[in-house]
Design a protein around this motif. Structure first.
Motif, PDB file in Angstrom:
ATOM      1  N   LEU A 162       0.841  -1.196   0.000  1.00 51.07           N
ATOM      2  CA  LEU A 162       0.000   0.000   0.000  1.00 51.07           C
ATOM      3  C   LEU A 162       0.876   1.245   0.000  1.00 51.07           C
ATOM      4  O   LEU A 162       1.881   1.307   0.710  1.00 51.07           O
ATOM      5  CB  LEU A 162      -0.890   0.051   1.256  1.00 51.07           C
ATOM      6  CG  LEU A 162      -1.865  -1.110   1.521  1.00 51.07           C
ATOM      7  CD1 LEU A 162      -2.556  -0.891   2.858  1.00 51.07           C
ATOM      8  CD2 LEU A 162      -2.884  -1.219   0.403  1.00 51.07           C
ATOM      9  N   ASP A 163       0.470   2.256  -0.765  1.00 50.25           N
ATOM     10  CA  ASP A 163       1.080   3.571  -0.642  1.00 50.25           C
ATOM     11  C   ASP A 163       0.685   4.171   0.706  1.00 50.25           C
ATOM     12  O   ASP A 163      -0.363   3.809   1.277  1.00 50.25           O
ATOM     13  CB  ASP A 163       0.606   4.500  -1.767  1.00 50.25           C
ATOM     14  CG  ASP A 163       1.504   4.422  -3.001  1.00 50.25           C
ATOM     15  OD1 ASP A 163       2.499   3.676  -2.973  1.00 50.25           O
ATOM     16  OD2 ASP A 163       1.195   5.112  -3.996  1.00 50.25           O
ATOM     17  N   THR A 164       1.474   5.124   1.181  1.00 50.43           N
ATOM     18  CA  THR A 164       1.193   5.735   2.487  1.00 50.43           C
ATOM     19  C   THR A 164       0.119   6.821   2.401  1.00 50.43           C
ATOM     20  O   THR A 164      -0.126   7.523   3.393  1.00 50.43           O
ATOM     21  CB  THR A 164       2.478   6.336   3.090  1.00 50.43           C
ATOM     22  OG1 THR A 164       3.063   7.242   2.145  1.00 50.43           O
ATOM     23  CG2 THR A 164       3.472   5.262   3.460  1.00 50.43           C
ATOM     24  N   ASP A 165      -0.520   6.967   1.256  1.00 48.85           N
ATOM     25  CA  ASP A 165      -1.645   7.894   1.135  1.00 48.85           C
ATOM     26  C   ASP A 165      -2.908   7.145   0.703  1.00 48.85           C
ATOM     27  O   ASP A 165      -3.712   7.654  -0.075  1.00 48.85           O
ATOM     28  CB  ASP A 165      -1.329   9.037   0.165  1.00 48.85           C
ATOM     29  CG  ASP A 165      -1.005   8.553  -1.244  1.00 48.85           C
ATOM     30  OD1 ASP A 165      -0.759   7.348  -1.405  1.00 48.85           O
ATOM     31  OD2 ASP A 165      -0.990   9.385  -2.182  1.00 48.85           O
ATOM     32  N   PHE A 166      -3.069   5.934   1.266  1.00 45.25           N
ATOM     33  CA  PHE A 166      -4.219   5.101   0.924  1.00 45.25           C
ATOM     34  C   PHE A 166      -4.992   4.772   2.201  1.00 45.25           C
ATOM     35  O   PHE A 166      -4.491   4.061   3.076  1.00 45.25           O
ATOM     36  CB  PHE A 166      -3.764   3.804   0.231  1.00 45.25           C
ATOM     37  CG  PHE A 166      -4.896   2.915  -0.215  1.00 45.25           C
ATOM     38  CD1 PHE A 166      -5.527   3.132  -1.438  1.00 45.25           C
ATOM     39  CD2 PHE A 166      -5.336   1.873   0.577  1.00 45.25           C
ATOM     40  CE1 PHE A 166      -6.568   2.323  -1.855  1.00 45.25           C
ATOM     41  CE2 PHE A 166      -6.373   1.042   0.174  1.00 45.25           C
ATOM     42  CZ  PHE A 166      -7.000   1.274  -1.047  1.00 45.25           C
ATOM     43  N   ILE A 167      -6.211   5.296   2.318  1.00 40.80           N
ATOM     44  CA  ILE A 167      -7.063   5.010   3.476  1.00 40.80           C
ATOM     45  C   ILE A 167      -7.734   3.665   3.261  1.00 40.80           C
ATOM     46  O   ILE A 167      -8.401   3.432   2.251  1.00 40.80           O
ATOM     47  CB  ILE A 167      -8.140   6.100   3.653  1.00 40.80           C
ATOM     48  CG1 ILE A 167      -7.486   7.453   3.923  1.00 40.80           C
ATOM     49  CG2 ILE A 167      -9.078   5.746   4.797  1.00 40.80           C
ATOM     50  CD1 ILE A 167      -8.482   8.601   4.029  1.00 40.80           C
ATOM     51  N   VAL A 168      -7.553   2.752   4.211  1.00 43.25           N
ATOM     52  CA  VAL A 168      -8.095   1.390   4.097  1.00 43.25           C
ATOM     53  C   VAL A 168      -9.517   1.366   4.663  1.00 43.25           C
ATOM     54  O   VAL A 168      -9.767   1.831   5.779  1.00 43.25           O
ATOM     55  CB  VAL A 168      -7.209   0.384   4.847  1.00 43.25           C
ATOM     56  CG1 VAL A 168      -7.763  -1.031   4.688  1.00 43.25           C
ATOM     57  CG2 VAL A 168      -5.774   0.456   4.330  1.00 43.25           C
ATOM     58  N   LEU A 169     -10.442   0.793   3.881  1.00 45.62           N
ATOM     59  CA  LEU A 169     -11.850   0.734   4.281  1.00 45.62           C
ATOM     60  C   LEU A 169     -12.360  -0.676   4.513  1.00 45.62           C
ATOM     61  O   LEU A 169     -13.432  -0.848   5.109  1.00 45.62           O
ATOM     62  CB  LEU A 169     -12.730   1.404   3.202  1.00 45.62           C
ATOM     63  CG  LEU A 169     -12.412   2.858   2.838  1.00 45.62           C
ATOM     64  CD1 LEU A 169     -13.392   3.356   1.781  1.00 45.62           C
ATOM     65  CD2 LEU A 169     -12.435   3.752   4.059  1.00 45.62           C
ATOM     66  N   LYS A 170     -11.628  -1.681   4.031  1.00 45.27           N
ATOM     67  CA  LYS A 170     -12.113  -3.063   4.107  1.00 45.27           C
ATOM     68  C   LYS A 170     -11.030  -4.025   4.571  1.00 45.27           C
ATOM     69  O   LYS A 170      -9.835  -3.702   4.546  1.00 45.27           O
ATOM     70  CB  LYS A 170     -12.605  -3.522   2.719  1.00 45.27           C
ATOM     71  CG  LYS A 170     -14.054  -3.221   2.411  1.00 45.27           C
ATOM     72  CD  LYS A 170     -14.470  -3.981   1.143  1.00 45.27           C
ATOM     73  CE  LYS A 170     -15.943  -3.798   0.837  1.00 45.27           C
ATOM     74  NZ  LYS A 170     -16.283  -2.451   0.438  1.00 45.27           N
ATOM     75  N   ASP A 171     -11.468  -5.219   4.922  1.00 44.43           N
ATOM     76  CA  ASP A 171     -10.557  -6.319   5.243  1.00 44.43           C
ATOM     77  C   ASP A 171      -9.908  -6.800   3.940  1.00 44.43           C
ATOM     78  O   ASP A 171     -10.597  -7.123   2.973  1.00 44.43           O
ATOM     79  CB  ASP A 171     -11.364  -7.445   5.890  1.00 44.43           C
ATOM     80  CG  ASP A 171     -10.495  -8.609   6.341  1.00 44.43           C
ATOM     81  OD1 ASP A 171      -9.301  -8.651   5.973  1.00 44.43           O
ATOM     82  OD2 ASP A 171     -11.013  -9.478   7.058  1.00 44.43           O
ATOM     83  N   PHE A 172      -8.575  -6.843   3.930  1.00 44.07           N
ATOM     84  CA  PHE A 172      -7.826  -7.245   2.733  1.00 44.07           C
ATOM     85  C   PHE A 172      -7.435  -8.728   2.748  1.00 44.07           C
ATOM     86  O   PHE A 172      -6.828  -9.199   1.787  1.00 44.07           O
ATOM     87  CB  PHE A 172      -6.539  -6.413   2.628  1.00 44.07           C
ATOM     88  CG  PHE A 172      -6.688  -5.140   1.852  1.00 44.07           C
ATOM     89  CD1 PHE A 172      -6.038  -4.965   0.631  1.00 44.07           C
ATOM     90  CD2 PHE A 172      -7.460  -4.096   2.328  1.00 44.07           C
ATOM     91  CE1 PHE A 172      -6.158  -3.791  -0.083  1.00 44.07           C
ATOM     92  CE2 PHE A 172      -7.580  -2.910   1.628  1.00 44.07           C
ATOM     93  CZ  PHE A 172      -6.937  -2.751   0.418  1.00 44.07           C
TER      94      PHE A 172
END
Length: 397
Positions: free
Chosen positions: A232-242
């Motif tokens: 993941l890039d450090t400007d990616f807000i996570v919304l779900k279980d990966f």
């Protein structure tokens, strides 16, 4: 009485002669002085004129000069400037006592936690520039993937200062650690090994784009190839279980028929030793161009996937833009703005419902959005409120 005051004719004549002589002398002296003054000023003006001509001639000759000394001086100046610009890049290859421990540290980290998903990020900037937005991204990761593990590949964050940044999450039991990468080990026995050796030894031009940016593009491929997991890039807000996501890459844009037109490498989920990762690294080494932004990143993965997509030997999925890139970089400012009226409020609520339903996360396009303030009531503000752990984010930071 009055007779004693009369002048005699002789005395008057003598007096007149003396007076006339004095007047003539004064006139001649004054004229001579005036002439000398004019002469002095004339000489001074002539000297100034000659000086101007001399200076102009010298400058003209200097500009016209093509002597070997001048050429050497110019080349040396350029060389010094070039070397100064390369100093930060050369530091990327400086060895530390932590580099040889990279493989063992990664192994110990993953064995310490029961990782449902292995996440990786890169950070090549100074630790001091790891701000509240980057910290929130990590919070969102663990809010939605509490049993996941995150390794930040970074020499600068693998420090006391970096540990203090991550400590609030570590103390709460989350699996996060910054580990200095061993680039020699990562690139060993991969198509990028020769490219890395050439760059390190100065045999290949790094180009105008900062080498750190291109190294980040390559490191993410190499670390997934070696260990498998999710980048993941450090400007990616996570919304779900990966945890259920495997061998996937996201489309950044699609055409009217739903076919992707460009992919992006801000989010990558692949198994260890996946052949597509190998091809990405191969393409990187063969077609590297340090002067074209995106050529070694988003455009690279797009070129490769376009060639192999129809082949059955590659097991991977291209997800629609809504999965990772639900807002384009041109329109991302709208996600940072508060609603101006009732219609704006309705739009935000509808967009949040869509994100919750369809998106794995939101790429913030930090290159464009870093200058935007997060306004209270905006989409990003509400995502932060719902997915923070430490919840220390302050507005306008």
């Amino acid at each position: 009485m009055f007779d004693s005051l009369r002048f005699s004719p002789i005395k008057v004549n003598i007096f007149s002669i003396i007076t006339s002589a004095l007047i003539i002398f004064v006139i001649i002296s004054a004229n001579s002085l005036f002439s000398n003054s004019l002469s002095i000023y004339s000489v001074a003006d002539e000297n100034r004129s000659n000086h101007r001509e001399l200076r102009t001639h010298k400058i003209s000759q200097l500009l016209k000069s093509t002597s070997s000394d001048d050429q050497v001086r110019i080349k040396l100046t350029d060389k010094v400037t070039e070397e100064k610009g390369r100093i930060p890049e050369l530091k990327l290859f400086e060895s530390t006592n932590l580099m040889p421990k990279f493989d063992s540290r990664v192994g110990k980290f993953f064995s310490r936690y029961e990782c449902k998903a292995q996440f990786f990020m890169t950070w090549i900037s100074p630790a001091e520039s790891f701000g509240s937005r980057e910290f929130f991204v990590i919070e969102s990761l663990f809010k939605t993937n509490p049993t996941g593990c995150l390794i930040i590949l970074s020499k600068t964050m693998d420090s006391r200062y970096g540990y203090r940044i991550l400590k609030p999450l570590i103390k709460r039991g989350y699996g996060v650690e910054a580990i200095t990468p061993n680039l020699y080990s990562l690139f060993n026995n991969t198509p990028s090994e020769k490219w890395f050796d050439d760059i390190k030894n100065g045999k290949r031009d790094t180009g105008e784009i900062p080498l750190a940016q291109n190294l980040s593009n390559l490191i993410r491929l190499a670390v997934l190839y070696k260990f498998g997991g999710i980048y993941l890039d450090t400007d990616f807000i996570v919304l779900k279980d990966f945890s259920g996501l495997r061998n996937s890459i996201g489309a950044q844009s699609i055409d009217l028929n739903g076919n992707w037109t460009r992919l992006n490498n801000a989010v990558l989920a692949f198994d260890k030793k996946h052949p597509l990762l190998y091809m990405f690294m191969e393409e990187f080494a063969l077609t590297f161009d340090g002067n074209r932004w995106g050529h070694n990143g988003p455009y690279l993965v797009s070129r490769v996937v376009d060639r192999v997509e129809k082949e059955k030997d590659f097991n991977f999925t291209v997800l629609p833009p809504m999965a990772f890139y639900p807002v384009d970089w041109i329109r991302v400012a709208r996600f940072f703005a508060r609603p101006n009226d009732q219609n704006g409020e309705k739009w935000i609520k509808a967009k949040l419902r869509q994100l919750k339903r369809e998106a794995y996360g939101v790429h913030l396009w930090n290159r464009q959005s870093s200058r935007f303030n997060i306004e209270e009531g905006s989409i990003i503000d509400r995502l932060i409120s719902d997915r923070c752990i430490v919840c220390r984010y302050t507005y306008n930071s």
